[in-house]
Write a protein that holds these residues in place. Sequence first.
Motif, mmCIF file in Angstrom:
data_model
loop_
_atom_site.group_PDB
_atom_site.id
_atom_site.type_symbol
_atom_site.label_atom_id
_atom_site.label_comp_id
_atom_site.label_asym_id
_atom_site.label_seq_id
_atom_site.Cartn_x
_atom_site.Cartn_y
_atom_site.Cartn_z
ATOM 1 N N LYS A 249 0.837 -1.211 0.000
ATOM 2 C CA LYS A 249 0.000 0.000 0.000
ATOM 3 C C LYS A 249 0.864 1.250 0.000
ATOM 4 N N HIS A 250 2.040 1.162 0.642
ATOM 5 C CA HIS A 250 2.972 2.291 0.703
ATOM 6 C C HIS A 250 4.030 2.224 -0.397
ATOM 7 N N GLY A 251 3.861 1.295 -1.348
ATOM 8 C CA GLY A 251 4.794 1.197 -2.469
ATOM 9 C C GLY A 251 6.119 0.541 -2.137
ATOM 10 N N LYS A 252 6.186 -0.194 -1.023
ATOM 11 C CA LYS A 252 7.438 -0.796 -0.583
ATOM 12 C C LYS A 252 7.536 -2.289 -0.919
ATOM 13 N N PHE A 253 6.486 -2.870 -1.452
ATOM 14 C CA PHE A 253 6.484 -4.284 -1.827
ATOM 15 C C PHE A 253 5.449 -4.445 -2.931
ATOM 16 N N PHE A 254 5.116 -5.669 -3.263
ATOM 17 C CA PHE A 254 4.124 -5.932 -4.299
ATOM 18 C C PHE A 254 3.132 -6.972 -3.776
ATOM 19 N N ILE A 255 1.929 -6.916 -4.258
ATOM 20 C CA ILE A 255 0.967 -7.990 -3.995
ATOM 21 C C ILE A 255 0.634 -8.611 -5.346
ATOM 22 N N PRO A 256 0.826 -9.910 -5.474
ATOM 23 C CA PRO A 256 0.579 -10.557 -6.764
ATOM 24 C C PRO A 256 -0.887 -10.448 -7.189
ATOM 25 N N SER A 257 -1.102 -10.613 -8.475
ATOM 26 C CA SER A 257 -2.459 -10.645 -9.024
ATOM 27 C C SER A 257 -2.605 -11.899 -9.880
ATOM 28 N N SER A 258 -3.774 -12.057 -10.482
ATOM 29 C CA SER A 258 -4.007 -13.235 -11.328
ATOM 30 C C SER A 258 -3.136 -13.199 -12.584
ATOM 31 N N ALA A 259 -2.480 -12.069 -12.840
ATOM 32 C CA ALA A 259 -1.573 -11.982 -13.995
ATOM 33 C C ALA A 259 -0.176 -12.482 -13.652
ATOM 34 N N ASP A 260 0.053 -12.829 -12.382
ATOM 35 C CA ASP A 260 1.385 -13.250 -11.946
ATOM 36 C C ASP A 260 1.500 -14.769 -11.835
ATOM 37 N N THR A 261 2.743 -15.240 -11.967
ATOM 38 C CA THR A 261 3.043 -16.676 -11.875
ATOM 39 C C THR A 261 4.269 -16.886 -10.991
ATOM 40 N N HIS A 262 4.165 -17.866 -10.106
ATOM 41 C CA HIS A 262 5.244 -18.232 -9.182
ATOM 42 C C HIS A 262 5.662 -19.666 -9.469
ATOM 43 N N VAL A 263 6.963 -19.939 -9.462
ATOM 44 C CA VAL A 263 7.438 -21.318 -9.631
ATOM 45 C C VAL A 263 7.718 -21.903 -8.260
ATOM 46 N N SER A 264 7.118 -23.045 -7.975
ATOM 47 C CA SER A 264 7.255 -23.686 -6.669
ATOM 48 C C SER A 264 8.241 -24.843 -6.766
ATOM 49 N N TYR A 265 9.405 -24.641 -6.169
ATOM 50 C CA TYR A 265 10.396 -25.718 -6.127
ATOM 51 C C TYR A 265 11.100 -25.782 -4.781
ATOM 52 N N LEU A 266 11.163 -24.667 -4.037
ATOM 53 C CA LEU A 266 11.747 -24.714 -2.695
ATOM 54 C C LEU A 266 10.879 -25.619 -1.833
ATOM 55 N N PRO A 267 11.463 -26.425 -0.956
ATOM 56 C CA PRO A 267 10.685 -27.451 -0.249
ATOM 57 C C PRO A 267 9.517 -26.889 0.548
ATOM 58 N N LEU A 268 8.345 -27.455 0.317
ATOM 59 C CA LEU A 268 7.159 -27.058 1.080
ATOM 60 C C LEU A 268 7.217 -27.549 2.520
ATOM 61 N N ALA A 269 8.186 -28.393 2.829
ATOM 62 C CA ALA A 269 8.362 -28.815 4.223
ATOM 63 C C ALA A 269 8.928 -27.682 5.073
ATOM 64 N N HIS A 270 9.443 -26.629 4.421
ATOM 65 C CA HIS A 270 10.004 -25.488 5.138
ATOM 66 C C HIS A 270 9.077 -24.278 5.000
ATOM 67 N N VAL A 271 9.181 -23.335 5.927
ATOM 68 C CA VAL A 271 8.191 -22.248 5.981
ATOM 69 C C VAL A 271 8.383 -21.201 4.886
ATOM 70 N N PHE A 272 9.579 -21.048 4.349
ATOM 71 C CA PHE A 272 9.801 -19.999 3.352
ATOM 72 C C PHE A 272 8.880 -20.186 2.142
ATOM 73 N N GLU A 273 8.858 -21.398 1.588
ATOM 74 C CA GLU A 273 8.011 -21.645 0.418
ATOM 75 C C GLU A 273 6.531 -21.592 0.786
ATOM 76 N N ARG A 274 6.192 -22.029 1.982
ATOM 77 C CA ARG A 274 4.779 -21.998 2.377
ATOM 78 C C ARG A 274 4.289 -20.565 2.538
ATOM 79 N N LEU A 275 5.147 -19.697 3.066
ATOM 80 C CA LEU A 275 4.786 -18.286 3.149
ATOM 81 C C LEU A 275 4.674 -17.684 1.753
#
Length: 658
Positions: A259-285
């Motif tokens: 909201k303050h222009g310091k990060f981004f919020i994805p939209s339906s136009a965005d795509t993320h590649v999931s390969y970092l292990p879902l057993a760890h919190v980084f990828e789950r977040l």
Amino acid sequence: MALQMFSNVVPNSPEVAGEGKPRRSILCPEKLVENYPSSKSGVVATLYENFLEGVHHSQGKEFLGHRPIVNGAPQGYEWQTYDKVKERVTAFGAGLSHLGLPTTGKLGIFAINRPEWTMSELAGYEYNYITVPLYDTLGVTAIEYIVNQTEMEIIIASVDKASIVLNMKATLPTVKTVIVMGEVTDALASEAKQLDVNIHSWTDVEKNGRDRPVEAVHPTAEDIATICYTSGTTGTPKGAVLTHKNFVSTIGSFHLMAKHGKFFIPSSADTHVSYLPLAHVFERLCQSVMIAGGARIGYYQGDTLKLLDDVVILQPTIFASVPRLFNRIYDKVLAGVQAKGGIAAFLFKRAYNTKKANLRKGILEHALWDKLVFGAIRARLGGKVKHIVSGSAPISPDVMDFLRICFSADVYEGYGQTEQGAGLSMSYRGDLTPGQVGPPQLCVEVKLKDIPSMNYTSQDKPFPRGEIMLRGNSVFSGYYKSPKQTAETLDAEGWASTGDVGQWDAQGRLVVIDRVKNIFKLAQGEYIAPEKIEAVLAKHYLVAQVFVYGHSLQATLVGIVVPDAETLKLWANENKLGHKTYEELCAEPLVRTTLQKELAVFGKESDLKGFEILKNVYVTPEQFSIENDLLTPTFKLKRHQAKEKYDAEIERMYKEIA
């Protein structure tokens, strides 16, 4: 002109001896973020409500994609929409209820990243089950410990992992049911029957739930979302208990930052590649943030060596990864430039230097060089990446600059741990200062605690230093069934210790500079317990003492070795070096290469993992002692002093590896 500040001291915070005052992001000076506004009404307070936000924002668009493997060859991505996934998640959650899983029951998930992993977890969010990821990188002993400590009855697993579970059944008395992602083979069915284990396919459980709906009991913000086990120490893993609020408060932090222009919020136009292990919190977040905006998530085919092939096909707009992969891209690109030489190398160097100078002015793009020089490099990540997020371990400032220059993307560095759902700090959009991890997330406050033994204090000039401590809405409630370990990390006022040493820079951003405890991460995110490795290697007949070190920007370990004088002399006699003194032998190249090879073999024979093997050694005749300040009075190695003493040798060893 006054410096722009990124964090401020919390107003009216008391002076505490041996500590600096806590700081918060300038974006939330009065109140820490706990949730975020719903696009429909009210607030989003749970991960299930976060999923509903994604369904709403997607407007029926694609959600989960995977590449089917046909005759050994990966095909193009096939997609399921948010609406379709919502139907399947609800049906699967009901099917779990029919299998006897109660509200707040433990649900094991054991597989590499794939759509069923995420759908299983989302079913847990909808029906208020507690997901417990399993992973085998720590060996079967850790799986046995996790399953038995949580008294797990149901495990969802891919075919290969289901086989592991069944093979271990004798040591897993609570396990009653295995749900297989994929086909239940005759061999699996036969083995399960012999072991008196119920076995079902994922789709059969889903069908049963679709045919016989069950009304979901939705979670509250304070309910446990997951118990995430971390290897963080030697030996037994610890289960960090994380609530829905722990995750949603961090997602809310990103929303307010955006909201303050310091990060981004994805939209339906965005795509993320999931390969970092879902057993760890980084990828789950990461996935939870993607879901909040209705973005697409495409899974890799399961082989990290083929990840960049998947990325070229998927063309992600958001790329979250760890320094190890970014380092690999960096090394390959620069090696390729050097190999080409001539005009190509001249153009690359000129383009790179021009864009690097522009970075200091906040400029990421260059009309000519982006097309002429960097287009082919950008194509390695699919050609459409707009946002790059690095986490899990520190990343070199040079690599951060490289990513911004070559991909013209916003590059963020995040810092966090399992114990706060990966939500501790994040660099801000547009802040191109390398080496810092930003101010605290908007859901926490951070302070630095003095470490007198390492000469770090909150009164240090010009910058306060100390152990990073945090308190707030993303901080876990403790380790599962481990009050002693919880008390070692969480104090009575809710402050959690990280074991990392940080400093505040002049603008109130956090810089991670060291480790407090004798445990550290390598660049790929693996935790290393050097004392365990040293205890193993010290048993080798040629070793008297050894100091194991791993730099957090490197993927390998190096070691300082003091040979055993008597056995080294015997070895020297057998190798025609008996005429040399002990000091001369320690300087002999053959001794060094022999020790390196022998310790590698010895380490493997002693069950050290690949990342625990020393890749280079330095041999010294000088004993670690109390007199030279390398040992404590109780003969424990002073790691900080050893690092300072051998710093030049350590740097040289890493250069030799490179």
